[in-house]
Design an enzyme around this catalytic site. Sequence first.
Site, short mmCIF file in Angstrom:
data_model
loop_
_atom_site.label_atom_id
_atom_site.label_comp_id
_atom_site.label_asym_id
_atom_site.label_seq_id
_atom_site.Cartn_x
_atom_site.Cartn_y
_atom_site.Cartn_z
N MET A 14 45.68 31.23 46.57
CA MET A 14 44.24 31.36 46.32
C MET A 14 43.58 32.27 47.34
O MET A 14 44.10 32.49 48.43
CB MET A 14 43.58 29.99 46.36
N CYS A 15 42.41 32.77 46.97
CA CYS A 15 41.56 33.55 47.88
C CYS A 15 40.11 33.31 47.47
O CYS A 15 39.79 32.28 46.92
CB CYS A 15 41.94 35.04 47.85
N ARG A 16 39.26 34.28 47.72
CA ARG A 16 37.85 34.11 47.37
C ARG A 16 37.63 34.22 45.86
O ARG A 16 36.92 33.41 45.27
CB ARG A 16 37.00 35.15 48.11
#
Length: 104
Positions: free
Chosen positions: A61-63
Amino acid sequence: MNEITVQELKEKIDKGEDFQLIDVREDFEYETSNLGGQLIPLGGILIEAEKIRKDKPVVVMCRSGKRSAAAIMQLEQRGFTNLSNLSGGILAWAAEIDPTLNVY
């Protein structure tokens, strides 16, 4: 590339499924808000690839889902086949699951 929605991730968490969550954002982003995953910033993903499990599902995951997709592409070239990208990233989590989460 496999993708997982924030609803599917929440189900995995709620059911207590055995998986690894990798967050590829930067330290300051992680400090602002996180879902409890292991922090491995994108720039060091290949250097720290040994920290990523191959024996169970891994959600990256990231932003927003872009950096995590880039991480998965790099890791898949190294032989990983158990990775899923969190579609929409922490922004989608805040919008759909937890509106109290700090976003930036």
